[in-house]
Design a protein around this motif. Sequence first.
Motif, PDB file in Angstrom:
ATOM      1  N   LYS A  62       0.805  -1.289   0.030  1.00 52.94           N
ATOM      2  CA  LYS A  62       0.040  -0.090   0.006  1.00 52.94           C
ATOM      3  C   LYS A  62       0.996   1.116  -0.085  1.00 52.94           C
ATOM      4  CE  LYS A  62      -3.793   2.679   0.732  1.00 52.94           C
ATOM      5  NZ  LYS A  62      -3.330   3.963   1.028  1.00 52.94           N
ATOM      6  N   GLU A  63       1.901   1.064   0.744  1.00 52.64           N
ATOM      7  CA  GLU A  63       2.804   2.517   0.781  1.00 52.64           C
ATOM      8  C   GLU A  63       3.575   2.628  -0.517  1.00 52.64           C
ATOM      9  OE1 GLU A  63       3.875   2.183   5.725  1.00 52.64           O
ATOM     10  OE2 GLU A  63       5.340   1.326   4.102  1.00 52.64           O
ATOM     11  N   GLU A  64       3.961   1.238  -1.171  1.00 56.79           N
ATOM     12  CA  GLU A  64       4.597   1.560  -2.456  1.00 56.79           C
ATOM     13  C   GLU A  64       3.729   2.197  -3.572  1.00 56.79           C
ATOM     14  OE1 GLU A  64       7.671   0.271  -5.341  1.00 56.79           O
ATOM     15  OE2 GLU A  64       7.581   0.618  -3.269  1.00 56.79           O
ATOM     16  N   ILE A  65       2.400   1.857  -3.367  1.00 58.94           N
ATOM     17  CA  ILE A  65       1.292   2.287  -4.408  1.00 58.94           C
ATOM     18  C   ILE A  65       0.984   3.885  -3.961  1.00 58.94           C
ATOM     19  CG2 ILE A  65      -1.227   2.187  -5.067  1.00 58.94           C
ATOM     20  CD1 ILE A  65      -1.005  -0.795  -4.381  1.00 58.94           C
ATOM     21  N   ASP A  66       1.068   4.153  -2.821  1.00 64.07           N
ATOM     22  CA  ASP A  66       0.960   5.435  -2.560  1.00 64.07           C
ATOM     23  C   ASP A  66       1.945   6.362  -3.075  1.00 64.07           C
ATOM     24  OD1 ASP A  66      -1.327   5.008  -1.164  1.00 64.07           O
ATOM     25  OD2 ASP A  66      -0.436   5.277   0.995  1.00 64.07           O
ATOM     26  N   ALA A  67       3.354   5.703  -2.915  1.00 64.64           N
ATOM     27  CA  ALA A  67       4.567   6.215  -3.572  1.00 64.64           C
ATOM     28  C   ALA A  67       4.328   6.651  -4.959  1.00 64.64           C
ATOM     29  CB  ALA A  67       5.765   5.598  -3.446  1.00 64.64           C
ATOM     30  N   MET A  68       3.678   5.640  -5.914  1.00 70.01           N
ATOM     31  CA  MET A  68       3.630   5.736  -7.138  1.00 70.01           C
ATOM     32  C   MET A  68       2.712   7.187  -7.461  1.00 70.01           C
ATOM     33  SD  MET A  68       5.451   3.931  -9.407  1.00 70.01           S
ATOM     34  CE  MET A  68       4.119   4.333 -10.966  1.00 70.01           C
ATOM     35  N   GLU A  69       1.735   6.988  -6.689  1.00 69.37           N
ATOM     36  CA  GLU A  69       0.711   8.152  -6.686  1.00 69.37           C
ATOM     37  C   GLU A  69       1.130   9.469  -6.592  1.00 69.37           C
ATOM     38  OE1 GLU A  69      -2.378   8.258  -7.598  1.00 69.37           O
ATOM     39  OE2 GLU A  69      -2.938   6.189  -7.669  1.00 69.37           O
ATOM     40  N   LYS A  70       2.160   9.576  -5.688  1.00 71.64           N
ATOM     41  CA  LYS A  70       2.973  10.826  -5.602  1.00 71.64           C
ATOM     42  C   LYS A  70       3.803  11.219  -6.782  1.00 71.64           C
ATOM     43  CE  LYS A  70       3.339  10.633  -0.547  1.00 71.64           C
ATOM     44  NZ  LYS A  70       4.089  10.616   0.552  1.00 71.64           N
ATOM     45  N   VAL A  71       4.321  10.220  -7.580  1.00 66.64           N
ATOM     46  CA  VAL A  71       5.214  10.663  -8.865  1.00 66.64           C
ATOM     47  C   VAL A  71       4.038  10.797  -9.910  1.00 66.64           C
ATOM     48  CG1 VAL A  71       6.613   9.465 -10.442  1.00 66.64           C
ATOM     49  CG2 VAL A  71       6.966   8.809  -7.969  1.00 66.64           C
ATOM     50  N   VAL A  72       3.085   9.829 -10.095  1.00 65.13           N
ATOM     51  CA  VAL A  72       2.233  10.189 -11.147  1.00 65.13           C
ATOM     52  C   VAL A  72       0.835   9.915 -10.508  1.00 65.13           C
ATOM     53  CG1 VAL A  72       1.266   9.608 -13.669  1.00 65.13           C
ATOM     54  CG2 VAL A  72       3.635   9.406 -12.824  1.00 65.13           C
ATOM     55  N   PRO A  73      -0.046  11.140 -10.237  1.00 64.72           N
ATOM     56  CA  PRO A  73      -1.479  10.916  -9.700  1.00 64.72           C
ATOM     57  C   PRO A  73      -2.160  10.095 -10.727  1.00 64.72           C
ATOM     58  CG  PRO A  73      -0.685  13.191  -9.330  1.00 64.72           C
ATOM     59  CD  PRO A  73       0.205  12.369 -10.334  1.00 64.72           C
ATOM     60  N   ASP A  74      -2.996   9.252 -10.050  1.00 61.94           N
ATOM     61  CA  ASP A  74      -3.980   8.173 -10.831  1.00 61.94           C
ATOM     62  C   ASP A  74      -3.032   7.604 -11.682  1.00 61.94           C
ATOM     63  OD1 ASP A  74      -6.239   7.281 -11.330  1.00 61.94           O
ATOM     64  OD2 ASP A  74      -6.805   8.646 -13.143  1.00 61.94           O
ATOM     65  N   PHE A  75      -2.091   7.056 -11.415  1.00 60.65           N
ATOM     66  CA  PHE A  75      -1.107   6.377 -12.322  1.00 60.65           C
ATOM     67  C   PHE A  75      -1.605   5.115 -13.013  1.00 60.65           C
ATOM     68  CE2 PHE A  75      -0.289   3.990  -8.531  1.00 60.65           C
ATOM     69  CZ  PHE A  75      -0.159   2.557  -9.100  1.00 60.65           C
ATOM     70  N   CYS A  76      -2.312   4.463 -12.382  1.00 56.16           N
ATOM     71  CA  CYS A  76      -3.119   3.368 -12.847  1.00 56.16           C
ATOM     72  C   CYS A  76      -3.862   3.600 -14.308  1.00 56.16           C
ATOM     73  CB  CYS A  76      -3.944   2.546 -12.018  1.00 56.16           C
ATOM     74  SG  CYS A  76      -4.106   0.741 -12.085  1.00 56.16           S
ATOM     75  N   SER A  77      -4.306   4.862 -14.336  1.00 54.31           N
ATOM     76  CA  SER A  77      -4.996   5.002 -15.603  1.00 54.31           C
ATOM     77  C   SER A  77      -4.207   5.223 -16.876  1.00 54.31           C
ATOM     78  CB  SER A  77      -6.099   6.165 -15.181  1.00 54.31           C
ATOM     79  OG  SER A  77      -5.240   7.481 -15.175  1.00 54.31           O
ATOM     80  N   PHE A  78      -2.940   5.331 -16.514  1.00 52.51           N
ATOM     81  CA  PHE A  78      -1.916   5.362 -17.759  1.00 52.51           C
ATOM     82  C   PHE A  78      -1.168   4.242 -18.130  1.00 52.51           C
ATOM     83  CE2 PHE A  78      -2.158   9.599 -15.361  1.00 52.51           C
ATOM     84  CZ  PHE A  78      -2.523  10.431 -16.273  1.00 52.51           C
ATOM     85  N   LEU A  79      -1.513   2.898 -17.312  1.00 51.54           N
ATOM     86  CA  LEU A  79      -1.057   1.822 -17.748  1.00 51.54           C
ATOM     87  C   LEU A  79      -1.948   0.880 -17.939  1.00 51.54           C
ATOM     88  CD1 LEU A  79       1.386   1.834 -14.802  1.00 51.54           C
ATOM     89  CD2 LEU A  79       2.064   2.200 -17.323  1.00 51.54           C
ATOM     90  N   LYS A  80      -2.003   0.239 -19.232  1.00 49.60           N
ATOM     91  CA  LYS A  80      -3.221  -0.877 -19.416  1.00 49.60           C
ATOM     92  C   LYS A  80      -3.122  -1.942 -18.538  1.00 49.60           C
ATOM     93  CE  LYS A  80      -4.584  -3.646 -23.373  1.00 49.60           C
ATOM     94  NZ  LYS A  80      -4.198  -4.168 -24.781  1.00 49.60           N
ATOM     95  N   ALA A  81      -1.706  -2.374 -18.363  1.00 52.16           N
ATOM     96  CA  ALA A  81      -1.528  -3.427 -17.398  1.00 52.16           C
ATOM     97  C   ALA A  81      -2.199  -3.158 -16.007  1.00 52.16           C
ATOM     98  CB  ALA A  81       0.074  -3.720 -16.984  1.00 52.16           C
ATOM     99  N   CYS A  82      -2.196  -1.813 -15.500  1.00 52.65           N
ATOM    100  CA  CYS A  82      -2.740  -1.613 -14.345  1.00 52.65           C
ATOM    101  C   CYS A  82      -4.183  -1.662 -14.349  1.00 52.65           C
ATOM    102  CB  CYS A  82      -2.325  -0.357 -13.864  1.00 52.65           C
ATOM    103  SG  CYS A  82      -2.636   0.045 -11.929  1.00 52.65           S
ATOM    104  N   GLY A  83      -4.730  -1.104 -15.245  1.00 51.43           N
ATOM    105  CA  GLY A  83      -6.180  -0.843 -15.558  1.00 51.43           C
ATOM    106  C   GLY A  83      -6.665  -2.265 -15.641  1.00 51.43           C
ATOM    107  N   GLU A  84      -5.983  -3.228 -16.034  1.00 53.43           N
ATOM    108  CA  GLU A  84      -6.581  -4.395 -16.484  1.00 53.43           C
ATOM    109  C   GLU A  84      -6.268  -5.591 -15.237  1.00 53.43           C
ATOM    110  OE1 GLU A  84      -5.699  -5.815 -20.470  1.00 53.43           O
ATOM    111  OE2 GLU A  84      -6.936  -3.974 -21.509  1.00 53.43           O
ATOM    112  N   GLY A  85      -5.726  -4.921 -14.307  1.00 52.60           N
ATOM    113  CA  GLY A  85      -5.460  -5.883 -13.179  1.00 52.60           C
ATOM    114  C   GLY A  85      -4.126  -6.685 -13.190  1.00 52.60           C
ATOM    115  N   ARG A  86      -3.262  -6.206 -14.091  1.00 55.72           N
ATOM    116  CA  ARG A  86      -2.005  -7.060 -14.369  1.00 55.72           C
ATOM    117  C   ARG A  86      -0.541  -6.406 -13.783  1.00 55.72           C
ATOM    118  NH1 ARG A  86      -1.899  -6.883 -19.145  1.00 55.72           N
ATOM    119  NH2 ARG A  86      -3.932  -6.263 -19.870  1.00 55.72           N
TER     120      ARG A  86
END
Length: 314
Positions: A255-279
């Motif tokens: 969870k802390e790692e995900i939060d750190a990614m959010e600080k680099v790119v807010p809503d980062f998952c929406s920019f990655l197909k792998a993330c958006g599709e659960g991969r």
Amino acid sequence: MRMLVFTFLLLLLPGVVAAQDTRSFQDDAGRTVVIPNRPLRIASLHDIDVTIPLIELGVIPIASHGRVGIDGKPYLRSSAILTGVDFNNSDMAFLGAVDIDLEALAEQKPDVIITATGRPTPIATLEKIAPTVVIDPTKLGTAHAYRQLATLTGTENRLAILDQRYKAGIEELKTAIDTKDITVSVIQPLNGKISVYHTYRALGQVLRDAGFTFPKIIDDIEDGGRIEISGERLPDVDADFIFDPYRSDTGGTSKEEIDAMEKVVPDFCSFLKACGEGRYIMVSREEAISNSYAAMGLMTAVVKSSISPRPSVN
């Protein structure tokens, strides 16, 4: 007084090596080092790159570099998980977490010191204590580092067993997954940017040995190298599957790692197909980062379970 004791120990030590049969050893710094035929008192100056591989080869160093936990006690990073051996259940002396305690090192009377490239203690200083060998697993790879250590310690037979077990796991992984048609990335947030390695230690080695494909930005990194990219380039590291190693030995969580990614790119998952599709796969850095056969075995299992085909609802 401590410096007088240290100097006295240095005067005594050369006779330890001189009394043994010796041989020449070519290390990864291009140096020819005269070492005992059968080193019996090995001091390791890096826990992940040297100590853990030695333990896997059946050699317990007399002393090792390590880390200091939040409880103030020394430990070997990743070793409890990967080998079951640590300072608290062995006779290994703790030599320091960042700077090596040279007096403590000299007191152990090593017949060989093994260090890794990039370590802060100068080789010239270490050589005053005992013959010093340099290995470079980061640039030259895990397999090379193990061959060097096995040759130095006479444990080639043990290495052959470790290697056969690992290769059997890779072949099983390639049977389960058509790896050549799948792209993968390993990324992590660092210093406000995204850190990307050409081959991320044990995890990256497994992915490359299994034949997965990497995005161009990763393949273009020098072998053994690492770069940091800005958040705007996040889409460049998108892949069918993305692995993100989080640090757990200091109490960190995914969870802390995900939060750190959010600080680099807010809503980062929406920019990655792998993330958006659960991969987008979170994996413990302690296993992913170690240059060891135990770590590569664990990562082989993680990759296989994460990517193998699974049932879906139509």
